[in-house]
Design a protein around this motif. Structure first.
Motif, PDB file in Angstrom:
ATOM      1  N   PRO A 113     -49.032  94.433  71.994  1.00 25.64           N
ATOM      2  CA  PRO A 113     -48.399  95.441  72.842  1.00 25.64           C
ATOM      3  C   PRO A 113     -49.127  96.779  72.785  1.00 25.64           C
ATOM      4  CG  PRO A 113     -46.764  94.277  71.534  1.00 25.64           C
ATOM      5  CD  PRO A 113     -48.101  93.875  70.998  1.00 25.64           C
ATOM      6  N   GLU A 114     -49.171  97.467  73.901  1.00 25.14           N
ATOM      7  CA  GLU A 114     -49.823  98.774  73.951  1.00 25.14           C
ATOM      8  C   GLU A 114     -49.123  99.729  72.989  1.00 25.14           C
ATOM      9  OE1 GLU A 114     -50.971 102.224  77.256  1.00 25.14           O
ATOM     10  OE2 GLU A 114     -50.079 100.318  77.874  1.00 25.14           O
ATOM     11  N   GLY A 115     -49.909 100.472  72.230  1.00 30.23           N
ATOM     12  CA  GLY A 115     -49.350 101.404  71.257  1.00 30.23           C
ATOM     13  C   GLY A 115     -49.025 100.772  69.919  1.00 30.23           C
ATOM     14  N   SER A 116     -49.462  99.535  69.679  1.00 28.96           N
ATOM     15  CA  SER A 116     -49.212  98.856  68.402  1.00 28.96           C
ATOM     16  C   SER A 116     -50.508  98.312  67.831  1.00 28.96           C
ATOM     17  CB  SER A 116     -48.226  97.693  68.581  1.00 28.96           C
ATOM     18  OG  SER A 116     -46.968  98.150  68.995  1.00 28.96           O
ATOM     19  N   ILE A 117     -50.508  98.076  66.537  1.00 31.51           N
ATOM     20  CA  ILE A 117     -51.612  97.428  65.835  1.00 31.51           C
ATOM     21  C   ILE A 117     -51.050  96.164  65.177  1.00 31.51           C
ATOM     22  CG2 ILE A 117     -53.188  97.607  63.860  1.00 31.51           C
ATOM     23  CD1 ILE A 117     -53.519 100.519  64.429  1.00 31.51           C
ATOM     24  N   ALA A 118     -51.809  95.087  65.237  1.00 32.63           N
ATOM     25  CA  ALA A 118     -51.378  93.828  64.629  1.00 32.63           C
ATOM     26  C   ALA A 118     -52.064  93.639  63.281  1.00 32.63           C
ATOM     27  CB  ALA A 118     -51.695  92.658  65.547  1.00 32.63           C
ATOM     28  N   TYR A 119     -51.293  93.179  62.313  1.00 29.47           N
ATOM     29  CA  TYR A 119     -51.833  92.878  60.991  1.00 29.47           C
ATOM     30  C   TYR A 119     -51.571  91.410  60.670  1.00 29.47           C
ATOM     31  CZ  TYR A 119     -52.525  97.826  60.020  1.00 29.47           C
ATOM     32  OH  TYR A 119     -52.963  99.125  60.064  1.00 29.47           O
ATOM     33  N   GLU A 120     -52.569  90.785  60.062  1.00 30.36           N
ATOM     34  CA  GLU A 120     -52.460  89.394  59.638  1.00 30.36           C
ATOM     35  C   GLU A 120     -52.189  89.374  58.137  1.00 30.36           C
ATOM     36  OE1 GLU A 120     -55.753  86.037  58.965  1.00 30.36           O
ATOM     37  OE2 GLU A 120     -55.467  86.509  61.088  1.00 30.36           O
ATOM     38  N   VAL A 121     -51.030  88.848  57.763  1.00 37.80           N
ATOM     39  CA  VAL A 121     -50.626  88.790  56.355  1.00 37.80           C
ATOM     40  C   VAL A 121     -50.694  87.340  55.902  1.00 37.80           C
ATOM     41  CG1 VAL A 121     -48.826  89.333  54.681  1.00 37.80           C
ATOM     42  CG2 VAL A 121     -49.061  90.734  56.748  1.00 37.80           C
ATOM     43  N   GLN A 122     -51.516  87.067  54.895  1.00 39.42           N
ATOM     44  CA  GLN A 122     -51.652  85.709  54.367  1.00 39.42           C
ATOM     45  C   GLN A 122     -50.943  85.610  53.015  1.00 39.42           C
ATOM     46  OE1 GLN A 122     -55.781  84.567  54.346  1.00 39.42           O
ATOM     47  NE2 GLN A 122     -55.955  84.660  56.581  1.00 39.42           N
ATOM     48  N   VAL A 123     -50.103  84.583  52.884  1.00 39.62           N
ATOM     49  CA  VAL A 123     -49.285  84.423  51.678  1.00 39.62           C
ATOM     50  C   VAL A 123     -49.393  82.992  51.172  1.00 39.62           C
ATOM     51  CG1 VAL A 123     -47.012  84.783  50.644  1.00 39.62           C
ATOM     52  CG2 VAL A 123     -47.657  86.083  52.683  1.00 39.62           C
ATOM     53  N   HIS A 124     -49.557  82.866  49.861  1.00 36.55           N
ATOM     54  CA  HIS A 124     -49.536  81.551  49.208  1.00 36.55           C
ATOM     55  C   HIS A 124     -48.195  81.403  48.502  1.00 36.55           C
ATOM     56  CE1 HIS A 124     -51.001  77.971  47.109  1.00 36.55           C
ATOM     57  NE2 HIS A 124     -50.444  78.466  46.008  1.00 36.55           N
ATOM     58  N   PHE A 125     -47.504  80.276  48.761  1.00 31.35           N
ATOM     59  CA  PHE A 125     -46.185  80.021  48.177  1.00 31.35           C
ATOM     60  C   PHE A 125     -46.239  78.835  47.218  1.00 31.35           C
ATOM     61  CE2 PHE A 125     -45.007  82.148  52.163  1.00 31.35           C
ATOM     62  CZ  PHE A 125     -44.088  83.076  51.706  1.00 31.35           C
ATOM     63  N   ALA A 126     -45.345  78.883  46.241  1.00 33.75           N
ATOM     64  CA  ALA A 126     -45.136  77.751  45.335  1.00 33.75           C
ATOM     65  C   ALA A 126     -43.645  77.672  45.036  1.00 33.75           C
ATOM     66  CB  ALA A 126     -45.923  77.927  44.037  1.00 33.75           C
ATOM     67  N   ALA A 127     -43.069  76.475  45.228  1.00 34.84           N
ATOM     68  CA  ALA A 127     -41.641  76.283  44.995  1.00 34.84           C
ATOM     69  C   ALA A 127     -41.335  74.794  44.924  1.00 34.84           C
ATOM     70  CB  ALA A 127     -40.813  76.936  46.107  1.00 34.84           C
ATOM     71  N   GLU A 128     -40.175  74.465  44.401  1.00 36.23           N
ATOM     72  CA  GLU A 128     -39.745  73.074  44.372  1.00 36.23           C
ATOM     73  C   GLU A 128     -39.558  72.564  45.808  1.00 36.23           C
ATOM     74  OE1 GLU A 128     -39.237  70.925  41.899  1.00 36.23           O
ATOM     75  OE2 GLU A 128     -39.906  72.348  40.368  1.00 36.23           O
ATOM     76  N   PRO A 129     -39.955  71.336  46.095  1.00 41.01           N
ATOM     77  CA  PRO A 129     -39.681  70.778  47.424  1.00 41.01           C
ATOM     78  C   PRO A 129     -38.195  70.864  47.758  1.00 41.01           C
ATOM     79  CG  PRO A 129     -41.200  69.370  46.238  1.00 41.01           C
ATOM     80  CD  PRO A 129     -40.732  70.406  45.255  1.00 41.01           C
ATOM     81  N   LYS A 130     -37.909  71.047  49.030  1.00 45.71           N
ATOM     82  CA  LYS A 130     -36.555  71.219  49.571  1.00 45.71           C
ATOM     83  C   LYS A 130     -35.952  72.581  49.230  1.00 45.71           C
ATOM     84  CE  LYS A 130     -35.270  66.364  50.003  1.00 45.71           C
ATOM     85  NZ  LYS A 130     -34.208  65.335  49.733  1.00 45.71           N
ATOM     86  N   THR A 131     -36.803  73.541  48.875  1.00 52.64           N
ATOM     87  CA  THR A 131     -36.331  74.911  48.707  1.00 52.64           C
ATOM     88  C   THR A 131     -36.050  75.504  50.078  1.00 52.64           C
ATOM     89  OG1 THR A 131     -37.531  75.259  46.633  1.00 52.64           O
ATOM     90  CG2 THR A 131     -36.938  77.225  47.895  1.00 52.64           C
ATOM     91  N   ASP A 132     -34.891  76.131  50.236  1.00 51.31           N
ATOM     92  CA  ASP A 132     -34.521  76.709  51.527  1.00 51.31           C
ATOM     93  C   ASP A 132     -35.385  77.933  51.833  1.00 51.31           C
ATOM     94  OD1 ASP A 132     -32.829  78.672  53.289  1.00 51.31           O
ATOM     95  OD2 ASP A 132     -31.914  76.709  53.572  1.00 51.31           O
ATOM     96  N   LEU A 133     -35.977  77.949  53.029  1.00 47.55           N
ATOM     97  CA  LEU A 133     -36.878  79.033  53.433  1.00 47.55           C
ATOM     98  C   LEU A 133     -36.360  79.794  54.650  1.00 47.55           C
ATOM     99  CD1 LEU A 133     -40.238  77.037  53.145  1.00 47.55           C
ATOM    100  CD2 LEU A 133     -39.209  78.527  51.418  1.00 47.55           C
ATOM    101  N   SER A 134     -35.133  79.543  55.038  1.00 44.97           N
ATOM    102  CA  SER A 134     -34.603  80.202  56.224  1.00 44.97           C
ATOM    103  C   SER A 134     -34.402  81.692  55.977  1.00 44.97           C
ATOM    104  CB  SER A 134     -33.281  79.558  56.643  1.00 44.97           C
ATOM    105  OG  SER A 134     -32.336  79.627  55.593  1.00 44.97           O
ATOM    106  N   LEU A 135     -34.394  82.464  57.052  1.00 43.34           N
ATOM    107  CA  LEU A 135     -34.237  83.924  57.031  1.00 43.34           C
ATOM    108  C   LEU A 135     -35.390  84.627  56.327  1.00 43.34           C
ATOM    109  CD1 LEU A 135     -30.412  84.294  56.270  1.00 43.34           C
ATOM    110  CD2 LEU A 135     -31.545  84.259  58.487  1.00 43.34           C
ATOM    111  N   CYS A 136     -36.534  83.959  56.216  1.00 44.04           N
ATOM    112  CA  CYS A 136     -37.693  84.571  55.555  1.00 44.04           C
ATOM    113  C   CYS A 136     -38.118  85.843  56.278  1.00 44.04           C
ATOM    114  CB  CYS A 136     -38.848  83.574  55.514  1.00 44.04           C
ATOM    115  SG  CYS A 136     -40.408  84.293  54.958  1.00 44.04           S
ATOM    116  N   GLN A 137     -38.364  86.888  55.503  1.00 40.88           N
ATOM    117  CA  GLN A 137     -38.854  88.158  56.033  1.00 40.88           C
ATOM    118  C   GLN A 137     -40.151  88.529  55.326  1.00 40.88           C
ATOM    119  OE1 GLN A 137     -34.817  89.767  55.057  1.00 40.88           O
ATOM    120  NE2 GLN A 137     -35.231  91.093  56.798  1.00 40.88           N
ATOM    121  N   ILE A 138     -41.189  88.789  56.119  1.00 41.88           N
ATOM    122  CA  ILE A 138     -42.461  89.289  55.606  1.00 41.88           C
ATOM    123  C   ILE A 138     -42.720  90.591  56.341  1.00 41.88           C
ATOM    124  CG2 ILE A 138     -44.933  88.872  55.349  1.00 41.88           C
ATOM    125  CD1 ILE A 138     -44.330  85.876  55.395  1.00 41.88           C
ATOM    126  N   MET A 139     -42.558  91.702  55.655  1.00 43.34           N
ATOM    127  CA  MET A 139     -42.649  92.993  56.343  1.00 43.34           C
ATOM    128  C   MET A 139     -43.664  93.912  55.667  1.00 43.34           C
ATOM    129  SD  MET A 139     -39.072  94.818  55.190  1.00 43.34           S
ATOM    130  CE  MET A 139     -38.119  93.347  55.526  1.00 43.34           C
TER     131      MET A 139
END
Length: 209
Positions: A113-139
């Motif tokens: 969008p005009e007037g904005s800058i985009a940033y690429e955030v790379q994250v490595h995760f580790a957790a037990e399988p079937k861990t709930d990831l809903s409502l994740c926020q990366i800000m």
């Protein structure tokens, strides 16, 4: 005409004396009512939003996020209506300005969008399988406290920001995985932190160099 109430000695009993017990109890009732009201405000406000920092690290270091939540059983039926402890290690490996946004999962590339800058955030995760990831926020957080990317839905339309693009549902499928999330910010913003959470109240902070 009804005569005034009298004491045993025959003297009229005043209003203050008749209601002395209630006057003594009135401050107690006010405090109790205020406490109940405060609890209702806390119960509504505290679980919503990121209020409790549980870890703070630098870029490249793993941050440990642990917090309880009520699982409704959408992805794991056997956990329906139970309190679950979610534990995740998250390592922000890089935060770089992006010249363009990639194509979304629904079609054509999305312009910045005009007037904005985009940033690429790379994250490595580790957790037990079937861990709930809903409502994740990366800000991203600027020096003046402004928060960018607070919504669980990112600029590409994904509502599953902590899962791999081809994941089914909102639970982790393997012990470790990597994600890339794009965040829009103001051009003049001096970014100092990445914050990561799952709707609150717990979150982790990653200090940017």
């Amino acid at each position: 005409m009804i005569p005034p109430r009298t004491t045993e000695g025959g003297r009229p009993k005043g209003w203050w004396r008749r209601n002395a017990v209630w006057l003594v109890l009135l401050p107690v009732a006010i405090v109790a009512a205020a406490g109940a009201s405060s609890f209702r405000v806390w119960a509504y406000w505290w679980p919503v939003g990121l209020h409790h920092e549980v870890d703070r690290v630098a870029v490249g270091e793993p941050a440990h996020l642990a917090g309880e939540y009520l699982d409704l059983g959408y992805d794991v039926p056997e956990r329906a209506n139970t309190t679950v402890l979610r534990e995740i290690d998250a390592t922000v490996t890089s935060v770089e300005q992006a010249d363009a946004l990639p194509a979304s999962s629904y079609g054509d590339p999305i312009p910045i969008p005009e007037g904005s800058i985009a940033y690429e955030v790379q994250v490595h995760f580790a957790a037990e399988p079937k861990t709930d990831l809903s409502l994740c926020q990366i800000m991203l957080v600027a020096e003046d406290g402004t928060r960018y990317g607070e919504s669980p839905k990112d600029v590409l339309g994904s509502s599953n920001r902590c899962s791999m693009p081809d994941a089914e549902g909102f639970v982790s499928e393997q012990p470790e995985w990597d994600v890339t999330s794009f965040v829009l910010a103001d051009p003049g913003a001096e970014l100092t932190q990445v914050r990561l959470g799952f709707g609150g109240p717990e979150y982790v902070t990653v200090e940017l160099p």
